[in-house]
Scaffold this motif. Sequence first.
Motif, PDB file in Angstrom:
ATOM      1  N   SER A  26     -10.195 -32.806  20.115  1.00  0.00           N
ATOM      2  CA  SER A  26      -9.370 -32.003  21.018  1.00  0.00           C
ATOM      3  C   SER A  26     -10.107 -31.773  22.326  1.00  0.00           C
ATOM      4  O   SER A  26     -11.329 -31.956  22.413  1.00  0.00           O
ATOM      5  N   ILE A  27      -9.343 -31.391  23.343  1.00  0.00           N
ATOM      6  CA  ILE A  27      -9.913 -30.897  24.595  1.00  0.00           C
ATOM      7  C   ILE A  27      -9.446 -29.456  24.735  1.00  0.00           C
ATOM      8  O   ILE A  27      -8.264 -29.155  24.537  1.00  0.00           O
ATOM      9  N   ASP A  28     -10.381 -28.562  25.030  1.00  0.00           N
ATOM     10  CA  ASP A  28     -10.041 -27.139  25.122  1.00  0.00           C
ATOM     11  C   ASP A  28      -8.847 -26.939  26.052  1.00  0.00           C
ATOM     12  O   ASP A  28      -8.841 -27.479  27.170  1.00  0.00           O
ATOM     13  N   PRO A  29      -7.833 -26.170  25.615  1.00  0.00           N
ATOM     14  CA  PRO A  29      -6.611 -26.002  26.426  1.00  0.00           C
ATOM     15  C   PRO A  29      -6.775 -24.952  27.519  1.00  0.00           C
ATOM     16  O   PRO A  29      -6.017 -23.994  27.621  1.00  0.00           O
ATOM     17  N   ILE A  30      -7.797 -25.144  28.347  1.00  0.00           N
ATOM     18  CA  ILE A  30      -8.065 -24.229  29.455  1.00  0.00           C
ATOM     19  C   ILE A  30      -8.230 -25.052  30.728  1.00  0.00           C
ATOM     20  O   ILE A  30      -8.591 -26.231  30.668  1.00  0.00           O
ATOM     21  N   PRO A  31      -7.992 -24.463  31.896  1.00  0.00           N
ATOM     22  CA  PRO A  31      -8.178 -25.218  33.138  1.00  0.00           C
ATOM     23  C   PRO A  31      -9.650 -25.351  33.513  1.00  0.00           C
ATOM     24  O   PRO A  31     -10.511 -24.615  33.003  1.00  0.00           O
ATOM     25  N   THR A 170     -14.246 -43.914  25.164  1.00  0.00           N
ATOM     26  CA  THR A 170     -13.988 -44.223  23.765  1.00  0.00           C
ATOM     27  C   THR A 170     -15.156 -43.679  22.963  1.00  0.00           C
ATOM     28  O   THR A 170     -16.320 -43.849  23.346  1.00  0.00           O
ATOM     29  N   THR A 171     -14.838 -43.005  21.858  1.00  0.00           N
ATOM     30  CA  THR A 171     -15.843 -42.385  21.002  1.00  0.00           C
ATOM     31  C   THR A 171     -15.663 -42.930  19.595  1.00  0.00           C
ATOM     32  O   THR A 171     -14.564 -42.887  19.049  1.00  0.00           O
ATOM     33  N   TRP A 172     -16.753 -43.457  19.045  1.00  0.00           N
ATOM     34  CA  TRP A 172     -16.707 -44.061  17.709  1.00  0.00           C
ATOM     35  C   TRP A 172     -17.547 -43.252  16.725  1.00  0.00           C
ATOM     36  O   TRP A 172     -18.647 -42.804  17.069  1.00  0.00           O
ATOM     37  N   LEU A 173     -17.049 -43.101  15.523  1.00  0.00           N
ATOM     38  CA  LEU A 173     -17.839 -42.591  14.410  1.00  0.00           C
ATOM     39  C   LEU A 173     -18.336 -43.805  13.650  1.00  0.00           C
ATOM     40  O   LEU A 173     -17.543 -44.645  13.217  1.00  0.00           O
ATOM     41  N   GLN A 187     -14.277 -44.558  12.591  1.00  0.00           N
ATOM     42  CA  GLN A 187     -13.176 -43.932  13.328  1.00  0.00           C
ATOM     43  C   GLN A 187     -13.326 -44.216  14.813  1.00  0.00           C
ATOM     44  O   GLN A 187     -14.443 -44.331  15.320  1.00  0.00           O
ATOM     45  N   THR A 188     -12.191 -44.332  15.511  1.00  0.00           N
ATOM     46  CA  THR A 188     -12.198 -44.534  16.961  1.00  0.00           C
ATOM     47  C   THR A 188     -11.306 -43.484  17.618  1.00  0.00           C
ATOM     48  O   THR A 188     -10.178 -43.253  17.181  1.00  0.00           O
ATOM     49  N   GLN A 221      -6.681 -39.189  21.535  1.00  0.00           N
ATOM     50  CA  GLN A 221      -5.973 -39.994  20.531  1.00  0.00           C
ATOM     51  C   GLN A 221      -6.954 -40.427  19.445  1.00  0.00           C
ATOM     52  O   GLN A 221      -7.973 -41.071  19.751  1.00  0.00           O
ATOM     53  N   VAL A 222      -6.667 -40.070  18.204  1.00  0.00           N
ATOM     54  CA  VAL A 222      -7.419 -40.589  17.066  1.00  0.00           C
ATOM     55  C   VAL A 222      -6.674 -41.839  16.611  1.00  0.00           C
ATOM     56  O   VAL A 222      -5.545 -41.757  16.120  1.00  0.00           O
ATOM     57  N   LEU A 223      -7.280 -43.002  16.808  1.00  0.00           N
ATOM     58  CA  LEU A 223      -6.581 -44.266  16.568  1.00  0.00           C
ATOM     59  C   LEU A 223      -6.442 -44.557  15.075  1.00  0.00           C
ATOM     60  O   LEU A 223      -7.351 -44.276  14.290  1.00  0.00           O
ATOM     61  N   SER A 224      -5.314 -45.136  14.715  1.00  0.00           N
ATOM     62  CA  SER A 224      -5.088 -45.521  13.321  1.00  0.00           C
ATOM     63  C   SER A 224      -5.810 -46.826  12.989  1.00  0.00           C
ATOM     64  O   SER A 224      -6.090 -47.123  11.826  1.00  0.00           O
ATOM     65  N   LYS A 225      -6.111 -47.615  14.023  1.00  0.00           N
ATOM     66  CA  LYS A 225      -6.851 -48.866  13.834  1.00  0.00           C
ATOM     67  C   LYS A 225      -8.074 -48.851  14.741  1.00  0.00           C
ATOM     68  O   LYS A 225      -7.957 -48.599  15.945  1.00  0.00           O
ATOM     69  N   ASN A 226      -9.241 -49.099  14.161  1.00  0.00           N
ATOM     70  CA  ASN A 226     -10.478 -49.014  14.932  1.00  0.00           C
ATOM     71  C   ASN A 226     -10.592 -50.138  15.968  1.00  0.00           C
ATOM     72  O   ASN A 226     -10.129 -51.262  15.731  1.00  0.00           O
ATOM     73  N   GLU A 227     -11.208 -49.807  17.087  1.00  0.00           N
ATOM     74  CA  GLU A 227     -11.496 -50.800  18.120  1.00  0.00           C
ATOM     75  C   GLU A 227     -12.964 -51.222  18.010  1.00  0.00           C
ATOM     76  O   GLU A 227     -13.824 -50.404  17.653  1.00  0.00           O
ATOM     77  N   PRO A 228     -13.265 -52.485  18.324  1.00  0.00           N
ATOM     78  CA  PRO A 228     -14.663 -52.931  18.295  1.00  0.00           C
ATOM     79  C   PRO A 228     -15.490 -52.242  19.380  1.00  0.00           C
ATOM     80  O   PRO A 228     -14.955 -51.837  20.421  1.00  0.00           O
ATOM     81  N   ILE A 229     -16.782 -52.134  19.131  1.00  0.00           N
ATOM     82  CA  ILE A 229     -17.687 -51.506  20.092  1.00  0.00           C
ATOM     83  C   ILE A 229     -18.281 -52.595  20.985  1.00  0.00           C
ATOM     84  O   ILE A 229     -18.922 -53.520  20.483  1.00  0.00           O
ATOM     85  N   PRO A 230     -18.096 -52.510  22.313  1.00  0.00           N
ATOM     86  CA  PRO A 230     -18.691 -53.514  23.197  1.00  0.00           C
ATOM     87  C   PRO A 230     -20.219 -53.445  23.132  1.00  0.00           C
ATOM     88  O   PRO A 230     -20.787 -52.347  22.995  1.00  0.00           O
ATOM     89  N   PRO A 231     -20.914 -54.579  23.216  1.00  0.00           N
ATOM     90  CA  PRO A 231     -22.383 -54.577  23.171  1.00  0.00           C
ATOM     91  C   PRO A 231     -23.016 -53.649  24.214  1.00  0.00           C
ATOM     92  O   PRO A 231     -24.046 -53.021  23.946  1.00  0.00           O
ATOM     93  N   SER A 232     -22.394 -53.536  25.398  1.00  0.00           N
ATOM     94  CA  SER A 232     -22.952 -52.696  26.471  1.00  0.00           C
ATOM     95  C   SER A 232     -22.904 -51.203  26.143  1.00  0.00           C
ATOM     96  O   SER A 232     -23.571 -50.403  26.800  1.00  0.00           O
ATOM     97  N   ALA A 233     -22.123 -50.825  25.124  1.00  0.00           N
ATOM     98  CA  ALA A 233     -22.047 -49.420  24.721  1.00  0.00           C
ATOM     99  C   ALA A 233     -23.205 -49.020  23.817  1.00  0.00           C
ATOM    100  O   ALA A 233     -23.383 -47.839  23.510  1.00  0.00           O
TER     101      ALA A 233
END
Length: 263
Positions: A26-31, A170-173, A187-188, A221-233
């Motif tokens: 989530s992102i905090d619902p504040i300005p 993009t954030t991966w577990l 998870q992605t 967005q918590v994706l239902s299908k994981n995305e690959p991690i680019p080598p540069s990440a």
Amino acid sequence: MGCIQSISCKSKVFRESISVIEVKASIDPIPTSIDESSSVVLRYRTPHFRASAQVLVPPLPKKETWIVGWIQACSHMEFYNHYGDQGMSSWELPDLLDGKIQAISDSDGVNYPWYGNTTETCTIVGPTKKESKFNISMNDNFYPSVTWAVPVSDSNVAKLTSIHRDQSFTTWLVATNTATNEMVTLQTIKWRMRLGIEVNPSRPLGQRAKLQEPSAQEQPQVLSKNEPIPPSALVKPNANDAQVLMWRPKDGAPLVVIPAKHR
């Protein structure tokens, strides 16, 4: 076909049995908050992106070490500070801007490829006889300083007229075997932070800046299908060390104000 080598078979079972019981993002619902207390810089603080997961790890049959944690990369960055008819300053990631890489590591700059090494990771050392359950979490936000005056000028007269920022992440577990570097993506998550601030530099300090839309951020967005991690990440440099502050005048050639720490 049966498994010929029982050790590798057990390792495969272990990899496939790591499971995410629950994931939240989530992102905090504040300005975004704006701070005009300094006569030199405008500061702003964006709401936090937060991610947490409960992970279930089966018994680890071998004498090996696995790390489960968060890896994050920036895939898009617009960060422009406009100074009226003078021009604009721009924080840029050259390799990302030129399309040489798909994303750049957003590691803490020490514990590559991990975002951090406190609440962001958990280490499992085998052999273990029982399954283990644990929580890992991370958070991220922006808290920069932007000069009121043109950054390449000797003058300290306020000229800042607006700030525009739009970044995507993009954030991966991930679970990783420290000996073999084998990596399992669990998870992605995708998220974005957008910001607009209008500034009237002729007004008194404390009354200059006004937050524009969006006042609240779109949720991750918590994706239902994981995305690959680019080598540069997964490797140096991280975004903080690779970014360059440019001055792009209305007329004339652009100037490097602050070079990258690492290319």
